[in-house]
Design a protein around this motif. Sequence first.
Motif, mmCIF file in Angstrom:
data_model
loop_
_atom_site.group_PDB
_atom_site.id
_atom_site.type_symbol
_atom_site.label_atom_id
_atom_site.label_comp_id
_atom_site.label_asym_id
_atom_site.label_seq_id
_atom_site.Cartn_x
_atom_site.Cartn_y
_atom_site.Cartn_z
ATOM 1 N N LYS A 42 0.802 -1.231 0.000
ATOM 2 C CA LYS A 42 0.000 0.000 0.000
ATOM 3 C C LYS A 42 0.829 1.274 0.000
ATOM 4 O O LYS A 42 0.313 2.329 -0.360
ATOM 5 N N TYR A 43 2.089 1.194 0.422
ATOM 6 C CA TYR A 43 2.817 2.409 0.742
ATOM 7 C C TYR A 43 4.035 2.580 -0.170
ATOM 8 O O TYR A 43 5.187 2.480 0.239
ATOM 9 N N LEU A 44 3.735 2.847 -1.437
ATOM 10 C CA LEU A 44 4.752 3.140 -2.443
ATOM 11 C C LEU A 44 4.877 4.657 -2.553
ATOM 12 O O LEU A 44 3.971 5.327 -3.041
ATOM 13 N N ASN A 45 5.998 5.202 -2.095
ATOM 14 C CA ASN A 45 6.207 6.649 -2.052
ATOM 15 C C ASN A 45 7.148 7.115 -3.148
ATOM 16 O O ASN A 45 8.178 6.473 -3.402
ATOM 17 N N TYR A 46 6.822 8.244 -3.765
ATOM 18 C CA TYR A 46 7.754 8.929 -4.662
ATOM 19 C C TYR A 46 8.788 9.675 -3.834
ATOM 20 O O TYR A 46 8.549 10.050 -2.680
ATOM 21 N N GLU A 47 9.948 9.921 -4.430
ATOM 22 C CA GLU A 47 10.985 10.776 -3.840
ATOM 23 C C GLU A 47 11.762 11.428 -4.977
ATOM 24 O O GLU A 47 12.662 10.819 -5.559
ATOM 25 N N GLY A 48 11.404 12.659 -5.316
ATOM 26 C CA GLY A 48 12.112 13.368 -6.364
ATOM 27 C C GLY A 48 13.543 13.684 -5.949
ATOM 28 O O GLY A 48 13.774 14.208 -4.854
ATOM 29 N N GLU A 49 14.490 13.365 -6.811
ATOM 30 C CA GLU A 49 15.901 13.557 -6.486
ATOM 31 C C GLU A 49 16.700 13.949 -7.727
ATOM 32 O O GLU A 49 16.203 13.894 -8.855
ATOM 33 N N ILE A 50 17.942 14.309 -7.500
ATOM 34 C CA ILE A 50 18.905 14.537 -8.566
ATOM 35 C C ILE A 50 19.956 13.450 -8.477
ATOM 36 O O ILE A 50 20.465 13.145 -7.386
ATOM 37 N N ALA A 51 20.272 12.854 -9.625
ATOM 38 C CA ALA A 51 21.257 11.782 -9.680
ATOM 39 C C ALA A 51 22.568 12.313 -10.252
ATOM 40 O O ALA A 51 22.579 13.010 -11.269
ATOM 41 N N ILE A 52 23.646 11.960 -9.597
ATOM 42 C CA ILE A 52 24.998 12.262 -10.062
ATOM 43 C C ILE A 52 25.477 11.055 -10.869
ATOM 44 O O ILE A 52 25.387 9.915 -10.403
#
Length: 282
Positions: A93-103
Amino acid sequence: MPEYRRVLLDGAATQVVREGDDLVSADGRRVRAAEAVHLPPTVPTKIIAVHLNHRSRVAEFQTRLPPAPTYFHKPTSALNAHGGAVVRPERCKYLNYEGEIAIVIGRTARNISPAQAADHIAGYTVANDYGLHDFRDTDAGSMLRVKGSDTLCPLGPGLVTDWDFRGRYLRTYVNGELAQDGSTDEMEWDMHYLVADIARTITLYPGDVLLSGTPANSRPVQPGDVVEVEAEGLGRLRNHIVAGPAPVRDDCGAQPTESEEVLSTAFGGDWEFRGVRAPRRW
């Protein structure tokens, strides 16, 4: 700033460069960016992510940063691309997005200083470090299934070189509505520091990826949702959530849970349990 992408072109994985609305291969073939089947813009040997870095995230959980960054490892089998489907397994039930920047690493790095790190970075791309928090009770330390399950590491749409990470906005949208609104200026440890820190004991190879942390307001999403992460100067990464056709097996292993820690992490609550507050790793 040049932007390089990897797409399927006539059935083959091909590096292309973006020219306006078109993507152009070295042999001159063109495809519209909106119509291309994207692949992750890099082929890493490893994906390393920092647990907690943005100060807004720290404030959201009413916790504190450790003296130095801590990390977890996402397997390369979690890789996904711009336009790809992110799978939420049945019974979760608990699939969270996490916007990030990838190096993205460009030159082999080992035992370098933060001042030398820029010379070892190929460029940057947008990432969404999805977390399947149903498994947080068993994998809170390693984050293996939480962050490493299949499809949970979309990268893209392209790799941008000569990008200055300072003072850049980082935003996440769910079904067109703003969900996260952060900035690279709220990062405790910048991109060069993270690369140098990891490279003290772990050799980073060309193509390897470091995820630099997410701002506040990561929340669960549902099948049918469209999630977009936009970083200033890097473009917008778009993915959609789908329901997994098969449930997580119940004849082996830890099962999905809904503990206080699962719910607190999924919905941004206070990281305080059983009357004892301690630094938690993200």
